[in-house]
Structure formats: structure tokens, C-alpha cells
Design a protein around this motif. Sequence first.
Motif, mmCIF file in Angstrom:
data_model
loop_
_atom_site.group_PDB
_atom_site.id
_atom_site.type_symbol
_atom_site.label_atom_id
_atom_site.label_comp_id
_atom_site.label_asym_id
_atom_site.label_seq_id
_atom_site.Cartn_x
_atom_site.Cartn_y
_atom_site.Cartn_z
ATOM 1 N N GLN A 136 43.552 15.028 23.750
ATOM 2 C CA GLN A 136 43.085 14.222 24.877
ATOM 3 C C GLN A 136 42.815 12.789 24.439
ATOM 4 O O GLN A 136 42.246 12.533 23.383
ATOM 5 C CB GLN A 136 41.817 14.813 25.475
ATOM 6 C CG GLN A 136 41.401 14.126 26.754
ATOM 7 C CD GLN A 136 40.254 14.828 27.453
ATOM 8 O OE1 GLN A 136 39.592 15.678 26.876
ATOM 9 N NE2 GLN A 136 40.030 14.471 28.694
ATOM 10 N N ASP A 137 43.254 11.852 25.297
ATOM 11 C CA ASP A 137 42.995 10.432 25.093
ATOM 12 C C ASP A 137 42.570 9.852 26.435
ATOM 13 O O ASP A 137 43.412 9.517 27.260
ATOM 14 C CB ASP A 137 44.240 9.722 24.551
ATOM 15 C CG ASP A 137 44.000 8.249 24.273
ATOM 16 O OD1 ASP A 137 42.843 7.859 24.046
ATOM 17 O OD2 ASP A 137 44.987 7.476 24.282
ATOM 18 N N GLY A 138 41.267 9.793 26.668
ATOM 19 C CA GLY A 138 40.764 9.354 27.969
ATOM 20 C C GLY A 138 41.062 10.408 29.017
ATOM 21 O O GLY A 138 40.736 11.577 28.844
ATOM 22 N N ASP A 139 41.745 10.006 30.090
ATOM 23 C CA ASP A 139 42.100 10.965 31.134
ATOM 24 C C ASP A 139 43.542 11.457 30.985
ATOM 25 O O ASP A 139 44.053 12.163 31.841
ATOM 26 C CB ASP A 139 41.887 10.355 32.524
ATOM 27 C CG ASP A 139 42.783 9.150 32.777
ATOM 28 O OD1 ASP A 139 43.322 8.586 31.804
ATOM 29 O OD2 ASP A 139 42.943 8.766 33.946
ATOM 30 N N LYS A 140 44.191 11.111 29.899
ATOM 31 C CA LYS A 140 45.568 11.553 29.626
ATOM 32 C C LYS A 140 45.575 12.553 28.477
ATOM 33 O O LYS A 140 44.685 12.570 27.636
ATOM 34 C CB LYS A 140 46.457 10.362 29.242
ATOM 35 C CG LYS A 140 46.620 9.347 30.342
ATOM 36 C CD LYS A 140 47.524 9.859 31.425
ATOM 37 C CE LYS A 140 47.805 8.791 32.455
ATOM 38 N NZ LYS A 140 48.781 9.185 33.420
ATOM 39 N N TRP A 141 46.602 13.383 28.457
ATOM 40 C CA TRP A 141 46.785 14.391 27.420
ATOM 41 C C TRP A 141 48.153 14.201 26.781
ATOM 42 O O TRP A 141 49.137 13.946 27.464
ATOM 43 C CB TRP A 141 46.713 15.782 28.029
ATOM 44 C CG TRP A 141 45.363 16.145 28.546
ATOM 45 C CD1 TRP A 141 44.853 15.834 29.777
ATOM 46 C CD2 TRP A 141 44.353 16.854 27.859
ATOM 47 N NE1 TRP A 141 43.583 16.315 29.901
ATOM 48 C CE2 TRP A 141 43.250 16.954 28.739
ATOM 49 C CE3 TRP A 141 44.264 17.426 26.601
ATOM 50 C CZ2 TRP A 141 42.080 17.617 28.373
ATOM 51 C CZ3 TRP A 141 43.105 18.080 26.249
ATOM 52 C CH2 TRP A 141 42.036 18.166 27.135
ATOM 53 N N THR A 142 48.225 14.367 25.461
ATOM 54 C CA THR A 142 49.486 14.254 24.740
ATOM 55 C C THR A 142 49.744 15.556 23.998
ATOM 56 O O THR A 142 48.893 16.017 23.239
ATOM 57 C CB THR A 142 49.422 13.097 23.718
ATOM 58 O OG1 THR A 142 49.046 11.907 24.399
ATOM 59 C CG2 THR A 142 50.761 12.895 23.048
ATOM 60 N N PRO A 143 50.922 16.176 24.215
ATOM 61 C CA PRO A 143 51.240 17.403 23.489
ATOM 62 C C PRO A 143 51.633 17.079 22.056
ATOM 63 O O PRO A 143 52.386 16.141 21.813
ATOM 64 C CB PRO A 143 52.411 17.989 24.277
ATOM 65 C CG PRO A 143 53.030 16.830 24.973
ATOM 66 C CD PRO A 143 51.952 15.822 25.182
ATOM 67 N N ARG A 144 51.124 17.848 21.111
ATOM 68 C CA ARG A 144 51.449 17.677 19.702
ATOM 69 C C ARG A 144 52.131 18.945 19.200
ATOM 70 O O ARG A 144 51.643 20.041 19.381
ATOM 71 C CB ARG A 144 50.196 17.408 18.867
ATOM 72 C CG ARG A 144 49.486 16.141 19.259
ATOM 73 C CD ARG A 144 50.296 14.940 18.852
ATOM 74 N NE ARG A 144 49.598 13.722 19.249
ATOM 75 C CZ ARG A 144 50.205 12.617 19.598
ATOM 76 N NH1 ARG A 144 51.514 12.558 19.618
ATOM 77 N NH2 ARG A 144 49.522 11.557 19.943
ATOM 78 N N ASP A 145 53.267 18.766 18.567
ATOM 79 C CA ASP A 145 54.048 19.882 18.048
ATOM 80 C C ASP A 145 53.385 20.436 16.789
ATOM 81 O O ASP A 145 53.088 19.696 15.864
ATOM 82 C CB ASP A 145 55.460 19.396 17.725
ATOM 83 C CG ASP A 145 56.347 20.480 17.155
ATOM 84 O OD1 ASP A 145 56.087 21.662 17.421
ATOM 85 O OD2 ASP A 145 57.309 20.139 16.442
ATOM 86 N N LYS A 146 53.157 21.736 16.778
ATOM 87 C CA LYS A 146 52.553 22.389 15.616
ATOM 88 C C LYS A 146 53.503 23.376 14.951
ATOM 89 O O LYS A 146 53.087 24.168 14.123
ATOM 90 C CB LYS A 146 51.265 23.111 16.028
ATOM 91 C CG LYS A 146 50.164 22.164 16.439
ATOM 92 C CD LYS A 146 49.759 21.303 15.262
ATOM 93 C CE LYS A 146 48.598 20.409 15.615
ATOM 94 N NZ LYS A 146 48.239 19.515 14.527
ATOM 95 N N GLY A 147 54.783 23.353 15.303
ATOM 96 C CA GLY A 147 55.765 24.232 14.679
ATOM 97 C C GLY A 147 56.219 25.340 15.607
ATOM 98 O O GLY A 147 55.794 25.456 16.745
#
Length: 55
Positions: free
Chosen positions: A33-44
Motif C-alpha cells: 500500500q502507498d497512500g490510497d493506491k496498491w501495487t502488486p509485488r511479485d514474490k515468485g
Amino acid sequence: MSDFRAYTEEEKHSFVAPTCELCGQHRHIVWQQDGDKWTPRDKGCSNEACPQYAG
């Protein structure tokens, strides 16, 4: 995997994880989460038999 954009809370629920280029299973995604936005992060990869398994 670096092409991810930021998503709203509503858009996050309809996100479809990309597939692994080695085995075709879906990738394991963790949301940051970054403020009111979300960023997907690849974990494999989510496939235990794949060399790119997230573990």
C-alpha cells in the motif's frame, strides 16, 4: 514483472496474477500500500515444483 501499476482498492479485487513463464501456474502476488493506491509485488511462482517457487 516491473510493469505493475498502482491500483485502487476496488481494482485490486479484480486483479489477475500473471502466469509463470516456466510452468504456467499463477505467480504469488503481495500487495504493497502507498497512500490510497496498491501495487502488486511479485514474490515468485505458486507451484512448489517450479524452480521459481515463492516458498
